[in-house]
Design an enzyme around this catalytic site. Structure first.
Site, short mmCIF file in Angstrom:
data_model
loop_
_atom_site.label_atom_id
_atom_site.label_comp_id
_atom_site.label_asym_id
_atom_site.label_seq_id
_atom_site.Cartn_x
_atom_site.Cartn_y
_atom_site.Cartn_z
N GLY A 102 44.73 41.70 49.20
CA GLY A 102 43.60 41.65 50.12
C GLY A 102 43.78 42.25 51.50
O GLY A 102 44.66 41.84 52.22
N SER A 103 43.00 43.22 51.87
CA SER A 103 43.22 43.94 53.11
C SER A 103 42.04 44.88 53.40
O SER A 103 41.03 44.84 52.72
CB SER A 103 44.51 44.74 53.00
OG SER A 103 44.60 45.35 51.73
#
Length: 215
Positions: free
Chosen positions: A184-185
Site C-alpha cells: 500500500g502506497s
C-alpha cells in the site's frame, strides 16, 4: 512473472506454507486441518499476486507522461513543490491498494538529475501530508523535449520499504522498472504548469501503458 524484490519473500512463504500444510495434515479434526491449510494457501496466493510483475509494452514518446504505477488518481492540483523546483507545479497522485501491481516505472525517459531518500512517518497514503511527512524517495528526470519531471514514491501505513533504482547521472527509458514499494502506497508526479492532463480524479490507470499527461 514476479518482481525480483519478492523472490526471497516468496521462497520463505512457500516453505512456511508447506510446513503448515504438512503439520496440519496430522490433525485428526478435519475442519481444523482444512481451515489451517486453507488460510496458509490463501496467504501464499496473496503474496504471489502482490509481487506479480506483468510485462507491459510502452510506446515511447517524449511528449507524453505515462502512468508510473497501477492505481487510482487521487490528486490533480496546482501546488508549490518545495524540495527541488521550489516553484509551482501540477501534481498528479496515484494511490495503490495492496491488490495493485506495485512496480514503479519511469513516467518519462531522460537523465536522472536528482534522487534522494527521505525517512519519515507511515501515515495512510491518501493523507494530505503523506507526500511531505512519510518515508519517501524523490527523483527528477530531465527530458530534453518535455522538461524536468519529479516523481515521488510515498510509503503508506502498511509500506515498510521503498526500493528506488534511480541514481543521479543515469540515462533511463520511459516505461522501464524504476523501483518497487512493498504494501500500500502512492506515487506523486510534479509536472510543468503547461502540461495537458489526460486523466480525471478517481480514474484507474495502468502503469507503463496509460497516458496521463501530454505537452
Amino acid at each position: 512473472m514476479f518482481h525480483k524484490e519478492g523472490f526471497k519473500i516468496i521462497v520463505v512463504a512457500f516453505i512456511i506454507v508447506a510446513a503448515v500444510v504438512l503439520t496440519a495434515d496430522q490433525i485428526d479434526t478435519a475442519w481444523i486441518k482444512y481451515l489451517l491449510q486453507g488460510i496458509a494457501v490463501v496467504i501464499l496466493v496473496l503474496i504471489l499476486q502482490f509481487f506479480r510483475n506483468p510485462k507491459r509494452t510502452t510506446l515511447l514518446n517524449d511528449t507524453q507522461i505515462i502512468a508510473p504505477v497501477d492505481g487510482k488518481v487521487v490528486v490533480i492540483e496546482e501546488v508549490f513543490e518545495k524540495e527541488y523546483f521550489k516553484d509551482k507545479r501540477l501534481q498528479i497522485s496515484i494511490f495503490m491498494s495492496p491488490i495493485n501491481v506495485h512496480v514503479t516505472r519511469y513516467a518519462i525517459g531522460g537523465l536522472i538529475k536528482y534522487s534522494k531518500y527521505h525517512p519519515g512517518k507511515f501515515l495512510v497514503a491518501w493523507h494530505p501530508k503523506s507526500s511531505e511527512e512519510n518515508e519517501r524517495t524523490s527523483v527528477v528526470v530531465d527530458n530534453p523535449t518535455y522538461g524536468m519531471v519529479l516523481y515521488r514514491q510515498v510509503a503508506g501505513a502498511m509500506a515498510k520499504r521503498i526500493v528506488n533504482y534511480a541514481e543521479e547521472g543515469m540515462q533511463v527509458i520511459q516505461g522501464e522498472d524504476a523501483g518497487f514499494i512493498k504494501f500500500g502506497s502512492r506515487v506523486d508526479l510534479y509536472l510543468p504548469l503547461d502540461t495537458n492532463i489526460n486523466v480525471k480524479l478517481n480514474q484507474t490507470v495502468k502503469g507503463g501503458v496509460d497516458i496521463i499527461a501530454t505537452k
